[in-house]
Design a protein around this motif. Structure first.
Motif, PDB file in Angstrom:
ATOM      1  N   ASP A 127      21.271  23.914 -64.929  1.00 16.21           N
ATOM      2  CA  ASP A 127      20.488  22.705 -64.675  1.00 16.21           C
ATOM      3  C   ASP A 127      21.395  21.524 -64.333  1.00 16.21           C
ATOM      4  N   LEU A 128      22.481  21.371 -65.058  1.00 14.06           N
ATOM      5  CA  LEU A 128      23.420  20.286 -64.778  1.00 14.06           C
ATOM      6  C   LEU A 128      23.994  20.430 -63.373  1.00 14.06           C
ATOM      7  N   GLY A 129      24.319  21.656 -62.976  1.00 11.57           N
ATOM      8  CA  GLY A 129      24.832  21.903 -61.637  1.00 11.57           C
ATOM      9  C   GLY A 129      23.816  21.537 -60.568  1.00 11.57           C
ATOM     10  N   ALA A 180      23.927  17.861 -60.185  1.00 13.68           N
ATOM     11  CA  ALA A 180      25.154  17.450 -59.501  1.00 13.68           C
ATOM     12  C   ALA A 180      25.080  17.716 -57.993  1.00 13.68           C
ATOM     13  N   GLU A 181      24.378  18.779 -57.615  1.00 15.08           N
ATOM     14  CA  GLU A 181      24.226  19.112 -56.192  1.00 15.08           C
ATOM     15  C   GLU A 181      23.033  18.418 -55.551  1.00 15.08           C
ATOM     16  N   GLU A 182      22.399  17.508 -56.305  1.00 12.95           N
ATOM     17  CA  GLU A 182      21.249  16.729 -55.844  1.00 12.95           C
ATOM     18  C   GLU A 182      20.092  17.605 -55.380  1.00 12.95           C
ATOM     19  N   LYS A 183      19.860  18.700 -56.113  1.00 13.08           N
ATOM     20  CA  LYS A 183      18.730  19.578 -55.798  1.00 13.08           C
ATOM     21  C   LYS A 183      17.414  19.017 -56.314  1.00 13.08           C
TER      22      LYS A 183
END
Length: 58
Positions: free
Chosen positions: A34-36, A39-42
């Motif tokens: 979820d954090l990733g 960070a990738e603005e998904k």
């Protein structure tokens, strides 16, 4: 009575209690996924009726 929620990442049932250090996630792995995604603005919040940019309308 125990309260259960769905893990936001994998949708497994998770007991909502203080001893669950990853809540609302079921594991550190799901929390990192979820954090990733953040960070990738998904994840985005759709904007409605954006104000016009005066620099673009000239």
């Amino acid at each position: 009575m125990a309260t259960f929620v769905d893990c936001p990442t994998c949708k497994n049932k998770v007991e909502w209690k203080e001893a669950n250090r990853w809540r609302p996630f079921c594991s550190e792995r799901c929390k990192q996924i979820d954090l990733g995604a953040w960070a990738e603005e998904k994840y985005t919040i759709p904007a409605v009726n954006l104000p016009e940019d005066p620099d673009l309308t000239q």
